[in-house]
Write a protein that holds these residues in place. Structure first.
Motif, PDB file in Angstrom:
ATOM      1  N   GLU A 159     -18.282  37.594 -14.380  1.00 30.11           N
ATOM      2  CA  GLU A 159     -19.015  36.376 -14.707  1.00 30.11           C
ATOM      3  C   GLU A 159     -19.947  35.978 -13.565  1.00 30.11           C
ATOM      4  OE1 GLU A 159     -19.977  33.339 -17.474  1.00 30.11           O
ATOM      5  OE2 GLU A 159     -18.818  35.212 -17.656  1.00 30.11           O
ATOM      6  N   TYR A 160     -19.478  36.134 -12.327  1.00 30.90           N
ATOM      7  CA  TYR A 160     -20.326  35.807 -11.180  1.00 30.90           C
ATOM      8  C   TYR A 160     -21.534  36.731 -11.102  1.00 30.90           C
ATOM      9  CZ  TYR A 160     -22.068  35.579  -6.426  1.00 30.90           C
ATOM     10  OH  TYR A 160     -22.905  35.483  -5.353  1.00 30.90           O
ATOM     11  N   LEU A 161     -21.348  38.003 -11.347  1.00 34.42           N
ATOM     12  CA  LEU A 161     -22.464  38.947 -11.242  1.00 34.42           C
ATOM     13  C   LEU A 161     -23.547  38.652 -12.287  1.00 34.42           C
ATOM     14  CD1 LEU A 161     -20.599  42.286 -10.519  1.00 34.42           C
ATOM     15  CD2 LEU A 161     -21.752  40.755  -8.904  1.00 34.42           C
ATOM     16  N   VAL A 162     -23.132  38.174 -13.432  1.00 32.34           N
ATOM     17  CA  VAL A 162     -24.113  37.803 -14.468  1.00 32.34           C
ATOM     18  C   VAL A 162     -24.740  36.439 -14.174  1.00 32.34           C
ATOM     19  CG1 VAL A 162     -24.385  37.302 -16.941  1.00 32.34           C
ATOM     20  CG2 VAL A 162     -22.957  39.207 -16.218  1.00 32.34           C
ATOM     21  N   HIS A 163     -23.963  35.566 -13.526  1.00 32.75           N
ATOM     22  CA  HIS A 163     -24.453  34.217 -13.216  1.00 32.75           C
ATOM     23  C   HIS A 163     -24.206  33.910 -11.732  1.00 32.75           C
ATOM     24  CE1 HIS A 163     -24.932  33.496 -17.500  1.00 32.75           C
ATOM     25  NE2 HIS A 163     -23.674  33.882 -17.687  1.00 32.75           N
ATOM     26  N   PRO A 164     -24.950  34.539 -10.808  1.00 37.48           N
ATOM     27  CA  PRO A 164     -24.700  34.340  -9.382  1.00 37.48           C
ATOM     28  C   PRO A 164     -25.193  33.025  -8.833  1.00 37.48           C
ATOM     29  CG  PRO A 164     -26.574  35.766  -9.676  1.00 37.48           C
ATOM     30  CD  PRO A 164     -26.029  35.514 -11.052  1.00 37.48           C
ATOM     31  N   ARG A 165     -25.916  32.269  -9.654  1.00 37.73           N
ATOM     32  CA  ARG A 165     -26.423  30.964  -9.208  1.00 37.73           C
ATOM     33  C   ARG A 165     -25.809  29.851 -10.053  1.00 37.73           C
ATOM     34  NH1 ARG A 165     -32.819  32.347  -9.368  1.00 37.73           N
ATOM     35  NH2 ARG A 165     -32.123  33.283 -11.316  1.00 37.73           N
TER      36      ARG A 165
END
Length: 363
Positions: free
Chosen positions: A356-362
């Motif tokens: 999930e972080y890699l798809v939404h790092p911001r």
């Protein structure tokens, strides 16, 4: 996901974890572990290669969104091990540590001596309890003789070979010695998994699982992501520092086991630990806050923590000025650097949060 699919995923993950745990990967000789990781990674990334430091690197190309951070995610391949200091006249080996531990972390018993020409089975030995002051290395560890913790000067490796036979097998100062494969089988009990070297093979499996989930989602990250299976972490984050210096990106995010201890407010459950600081560096608060919120949104019960006796690939890279930003995610682990225990769902939950972080790092 149906229960049947969940069971299949769990079986696949455990099979890979078992293979990695039973594969030798001492510091500086991670080749066999790297081969397993390369096999698993090949179809999950756009490119993969081994760099001059011995790291395995996989590239997932991003969408090239303006301002999106490039991310390097790291899990280390090496394990705590021993190194031969000298070969004595009778064929006994004197060894030292590679990584922070003492002989009690491994326990007395069979070891594998990784000679250049032959792998030998030997025994890490202390000596007989039925001895007196004359046998000082045992006497010093007895309650009535000094009550000292067993250290490397107390133990030796009994090989049953002559010095000439050891030389023919390619055993010499610098040869690596590992816990024997017969003692490396993981055990499943209740909701937990136990074994030597979950540090960092459990995190390696989580990184591979995240790569699989990212590929199955069919969604590109906003910027390039490098998945790095690092070498020589246990002696100071050597491979990670090289990768952070040579690969593009702003963020180095390490995956690790993390101590499950009351002093940190952590327990052996499945919720990922989001680390805000350790002995090497203070992690970037904005990234840690974002990871914590993502984990809460996914109902993964993440736990924030600040470690005082811990370092990671990410903190080493930031400490050395190789990465402008750093973050750390951990699987809660009992008895780190010993016979370690994790919750059976911890690997999957860590992989879910990372994906999930890699798809939404911001934020």
């Amino acid at each position: 996901m149906t229960d049947q699919h969940a069971d299949r995923n769990d079986d696949r993950t455990f099979a890979l974890l078992r293979e990695l745990l039973t594969t030798y990967g001492p510091v500086g000789r991670e080749d066999a572990v790297r081969d397993v990781c390369a096999r698993e990674l090949r179809d999950l990334v756009d490119e993969s290669w081994t760099d001059p430091a011995g790291n395995l690197v996989g590239l997932v190309r991003g969408k090239g969104e303006p301002g999106a951070p490039g991310v390097r995610v790291m899990a280390h391949m090496d394990e705590l091990s021993m190194i031969v200091k000298r070969v004595e006249d009778g064929g006994t080996l004197r060894v030292g540590e590679l990584g922070v531990m003492n002989p009690g972390n491994f326990g007395l018993g069979p070891v594998a001596v990784l000679g250049d020409a032959e792998e030998l089975t030997a025994v890490l030995a202390l000596g007989s309890e039925h001895t007196s002051k004359e046998t000082q290395q045992v006497w010093q560890t007895k309650p009535d003789g000094g009550d000292r913790a067993i250290d490397w000067n107390h133990v030796s490796i009994f090989t049953g070979r002559t010095p000439e036979e050891l030389a023919a097998a390619g055993v010499h100062p610098g040869t690596r010695v590992c816990v024997h494969r017969s003692r490396r089988e993981p055990v499943r009990f209740g909701q937990h998994v136990g074994g030597y070297f979950l540090d960092d093979r459990a995190a390696v499996v989580a990184l591979l699982e995240a790569a699989r989930r990212l590929r199955e989602r069919g969604e590109r990250p906003p910027a390039d992501v490098h998945l790095v299976f690092t070498a020589s972490e246990e002696i100071g984050g050597v491979g990670a520092s090289y990768a952070s210096r040579t690969l593009p990106g702003e963020v180095t995010l390490a995956l690790e086991v993390g101590p499950a201890e009351p002093e940190y407010g952590t327990v052996v459950d499945s919720g990922p630990i989001v680390v805000y600081a350790d002995a090497g560096a203070v992690y970037d608060t904005g990234i840690a806050d974002h990871l914590l919120r993502l984990g809460q949104r996914l109902d993964l019960a993440p736990v924030p923590a600040a470690f005082t006796a811990f370092e990671s690939d990410a903190s080493q890279s930031k400490l050395k000025g190789q990465s402008p930003q750093a973050a750390l995610l951990c699987l809660p682990t009992l008895s780190t650097h010993g016979y370690e225990v994790v919750h059976r769902d911890a690997v999957g939950d860590l992989a879910e949060l990372l994906t999930e972080y890699l798809v939404h790092p911001r934020p």
